[in-house]
Every structure is written in structure tokens, then in C-alpha cells.
Design an enzyme around this catalytic site. Structure first.
Site, short mmCIF file in Angstrom:
data_model
loop_
_atom_site.label_atom_id
_atom_site.label_comp_id
_atom_site.label_asym_id
_atom_site.label_seq_id
_atom_site.Cartn_x
_atom_site.Cartn_y
_atom_site.Cartn_z
CB ALA A 180 44.61 36.81 29.61
CB ALA A 181 43.00 33.74 33.82
N PRO A 182 39.89 33.95 32.74
CG PRO A 182 37.73 33.05 32.78
CD PRO A 182 38.50 34.27 33.18
CB SER B 205 35.57 35.34 28.11
OG SER B 205 35.88 36.05 29.27
CE LYS B 206 36.10 41.33 29.25
NZ LYS B 206 36.01 40.44 30.42
CG ASP C 256 45.62 35.76 35.10
OD1 ASP C 256 44.71 36.51 34.69
OD2 ASP C 256 45.72 35.42 36.29
CG ASP D 101 52.83 41.49 39.53
OD1 ASP D 101 51.96 42.20 39.00
OD2 ASP D 101 53.10 41.53 40.75
CG ASP E 270 38.60 42.39 31.90
OD1 ASP E 270 37.89 43.24 32.47
OD2 ASP E 270 38.26 41.20 31.75
CB CYS F 239 32.88 43.32 35.77
SG CYS F 239 33.82 42.31 36.90
#
Lengths: 311, 145
Positions: free
Chosen positions: A115-117, A119-120, A138, A165, A183, A236
């Protein structure tokens, strides 16, 4: 100054986008456009735009998102009081597509595995409208701090932040979540314009190493998903080993996993690859999407949407 | 992280309402983190959290309770009606100063006030005898000097 890319990256891109390599390099050389999302947990879109316009910002809607806007001139939104108060979140225009693909509804139980940082995660929280549950996980203690700050700034109340983890998360909470977002950490070739060092130092070894981690994460995320639920796997980056190969591995080993068409998307995109260097992923992989920087004018992403069948 | 007892919650809300002459509606459970920080978490989220590995925290940081209760910026989202005497309407310059940690001249008021700018609350502040408000903005959230 022109972008320097490693020989291995040049080889990869020549195989991947031979006719569009120049366009890609051109986009690598340009900075990403500044974009933001209005945080509807704190304000309405209309009110937010009015406040930003009073500060001299000229917001322009991002056509393929619900609450996303380009910010001009650059640098004003990110230093504004409204950003500090959590009315807006600075986020890439294509990154917003990933969370929207998850089709979160108020009341859902959602896991953001990496999840970090945030945005999603903050975008998902916005779609939950304060109902249901968001677990933002995270593996890095430092990055969890940034995640927590962003969730606080955006006023997210229905959240549990975990430091674990992600590869083992599914074993601890199997068949629990309505939605799971993986992600995954990746070689970041889709956002090479942020850090040219990524392009200069890229080697296939990085993708091979990443793909092993990504496979573990996708299996864990799928395990945490309840039957009937939806998981989105996104990176990405551009290398098929980190994208189609990872998804194909899950489909091959999980009889109850099936791909769902991503979209319809109004951002220009390619379909996922059916084959790469003699490895066949199958025609189903056309349901996934590849968004290249020269198509979005921003980041490049790979997105796959997977359903866990009822039995 | 520990669940606040019912009488402790009542006392905290009573203190808040007394100082701010406001109605505060926290929908959910209040958790105390350390000696001072208070987080709000929906019941369903609190109950589900037991199943998860590595829980760092949950819910929203809404207040700090030392000598006086202080609402965070997000804690102010749960204010339902506030007496205008406890609200300081700030201009842009004052709002920026507030977000730098103050102090901001607010004149003679109660010991606790809430800052507001263009209809948004900026958290609460303790006012000293000279009429200076010291906002309770955490360092990570302040505008750098």
C-alpha cells in the site's frame, strides 16, 4: 539532455514496441504532468476546484478518471494549504485507473497488499465512503509511516494499517476480502521519467528477481480474496516477465481464477501480450491492458483484473 | 492501543464540549494510544483487526488529551455544532501561521478554540492569557518555516 538507457533495456524495448521506441524515449525525457485527485471524503469536487482556482490553479479534468485533474501551473497544488489539509492528493493520472478498476463499493472489505505510500489506498478509502474496511499493508516500516500520514491527512477512519510481508498475508486471512489490490513492487520502467537512473541501470536480472516476488504476492493476494471477489494486479513496468507471466502463473495453478476484461478504458492502451519469447500466455491475456507513457502522456502501467470463482 | 472505558470516553467528550461549547459525535470506538493520543475506529473495523498480522494502528487520530483535550484537523470533522465564540475565523496569512504551529493572536477567548479558514477547520488550539493561540499541529504536518 537526452535519456540514456541500458543496452538490455534497449533490446527489450526494441522487441516490445519496435515502431514506438522513439515515442517512448521522447516521453521518458519529459517530466510527468502534475495531477491530483479531489478527496471527496473531505470536500466536494466543485468546492475544491473553486478553492484551487482562487489560489491561481487552473485544473483540467483527466478524461479517464472520476475525480482526477491536471494541475497547471505545476507546483502550486502540492504546496497549497488544501493539499496539507487533505482536500487533494497528488497522484499520477494512470495510477488512478488502477484503483478505479477495482470497482470498490461502500461496505466492501478491501486489502491493499503493497500500500505505501498510499495513493491507491486513499483512493480506495474515498470509494468506500467511510463504510466497510480497508486494510493497508506494507512490508517496510519507513514506508508505513508515510502511508499512515497520508491516510490521516485524507481523513480515512475505516482503516487498519499493517506491517507484514505481503507474501504470507493470504495464509493468515484466507477468503476474507471482497477486493484485493496487488500493486506490486517492480522495475518501474513505466515511470522512468521520474528517475533516469532506473533506465540507465536496468538489466533483465532485475525483472527476473522482481517476477519471483510478484508471483508470491499475487498468490497471497488471491488467497486472501473471497470467492466471488475481484483482485487487481498492477505494476508500473513494461517487462512481460513482471506482468503477463505473473498473471499466467496464477491462472495456471488456480482453477478458480479467471480474467475479467479491464475497462472499458477511455485512455489509449494496448492489450496484454499473448506470447513473449516463446512463452505462451494464452488469448485470455488480451483481457489485461498495457498503458504506455506515449499513450497516456504520463505513467506506464500494466493492469489485470482477476475474479475468484465461487467454487 | 487500548479501548477507552465508557466513563473515560464520557469524561473526554464532556471536556471537549465544555471547552468548545460544541456537540461532538464520534461514531465508533475510541482507542487510547500511549498516554495522550486518541483514535476513532468503527466497531466493525476494530473487531476485524484481530485477524490481521502486524497491526500498526487503526482508525483516525482525532485528539490528544493532556491538560486540555485538543482536536486534530481530522478530529474536527466530528464537530456537529460549535459555539461561534470558540471558532476563530482566520484570514489566509493567519491560516498559514496556524499551519506553521503559530502562535496566532486571537484575543480574549476561552482556553480552547478551533481555527477555521474558508469553512474548513484547522484543528484546535490552546489560548494563553495574552490571547495567543497555540495550534496543536503535529510537526510532520506543519508548513516548513
Amino acid at each position: 539532455m537526452s535519456v540514456v538507457i541500458s543496452d538490455e533495456l534497449r533490446d527489450l524495448l526494441l522487441k516490445l514496441v519496435p515502431e514506438r521506441l522513439d515515442a517512448l524515449l521522447e516521453h521518458y525525457a519529459k517530466p510527468l504532468p502534475e495531477a491530483f485527485r479531489v478527496n471527496t471524503l473531505k470536500t466536494s469536487v466543485e468546492r475544491c476546484l473553486q478553492l484551487l482556482e482562487e489560489d491561481g490553479v487552473m485544473p483540467r479534468p483527466i478524461p479517464w478518471t472520476r475525480h482526477g485533474f491536471y494541475a497547471e501551473p505545476q507546483g502550486v497544488v502540492s504546496t497549497s494549504l488544501w493539499h496539507l489539509l487533505g482536500l487533494v492528493y497528488i497522484q499520477g493520472p494512470v495510477s488512478m485507473v488502477v484503483s478505479e478498476t477495482l470497482e470498490v463499493m461502500p461496505g466492501h472489505r478491501v486489502l491493499d497488499l503493497c500500500a505505501a505510500p498510499g495513493s491507491k489506498s486513499t483512493h480506495i478509502a474515498q470509494m468506500l465512503e467511510g463504510r466497510g474496511l480497508l486494510v493497508a499493508n506494507d512490508v517496510s516500516r519507513t514506508r508505513v509511516k508515510a502511508l499512515s500520514s497520508n491516510l490521516q491527512r485524507c481523513g480515512v477512519v475505516n482503516v487498519v494499517v499493517t506491517l507484514a510481508d505481503g507474501r504470507w498475508f493470504g495464509n493468515r486471512v484466507p477468503n476474507f476480502f471482497d477486493r484485493v489490490l496487488v500493486d506490486a513492487p517492480c522495475s518501474s520502467l513505466g515511470i522512468g521519467m521520474r528517475d533516469w537512473g532506473v533506465l540507465k541501470n536496468y538489466s533483465q536480472k532485475i525483472s527476473r528477481r522482481m517476477s519471483r516476488l510478484q508471483r508470491s504476492l499475487i498468490f497471497s493476494g488471491f488467497k486472501a480474496l473471497r470467492p466471488g471477489g475481484i483482485m487487481v494486479y498492477a505494476t508500473c513496468t513494461l517487462h512481460p516477465l513482471e506482468n503477463e507471466w505473473v498473471v499466467a502463473g496464477l491462472l495456471e495453478k488456480s482453477a478458480n481464477a479467471s480474467l475479467v476484461e479491464v475497462g472499458p478504458l477511455s485512455v489509449e492502451h494496448d492489450h496484454g501480450l499473448e506470447e513473449w519469447e516463446g512463452i505462451f500466455f494464452g488469448s485470455e491475456m488480451r483481457k489485461t491492458v498495457r498503458i504506455y507513457p506515449f499513450q497516456s502522456g504520463a505513467e506506464g502501467f500494466f493492469i489485470a483484473k482477476i475474479r475468484k470463482e465461487e467454487s | 492501543m487500548k479501548l477507552m472505558e465508557k466513563d473515560e470516553v464520557e469524561s473526554f467528550i464532556h471536556e471537549l464540549e465544555r471547552h468548545l461549547k460544541a456537540v461532538v459525535e464520534f461514531e465508533g470506538l475510541l482507542l487510547k494510544v500511549g498516554d495522550e493520543r486518541i483514535r476513532l475506529v468503527p466497531v466493525e473495523v476494530y473487531e476485524a483487526s484481530r485477524a490481521f498480522p502486524g497491526v500498526q494502528h487503526m482508525g483516525l487520530y482525532v485528539a490528544k488529551w493532556r491538560r486540555y483535550p485538543a482536536l486534530t484537523i481530522e478530529g474536527c470533522m466530528y464537530l456537529r455544532s460549535v459555539d461561534s465564540s470558540a471558532v476563530v475565523e482566520l484570514d489566509r496569512e493567519q491560516a498559514m501561521k496556524w499551519m506553521r504551529g503559530g502562535p496566532v493572536e486571537v484575543g480574549n477567548r476561552g482556553r480552547l478554540v478551533v481555527g477555521a479558514y474558508k469553512g474548513f477547520y484547522l484543528g484546535s488550539a490552546v489560548v494563553d492569557r495574552m490571547g495567543r493561540a497555540y495550534p496543536q499541529i503535529p510537526k510532520w504536518r506543519r508548513i516548513p518555516e
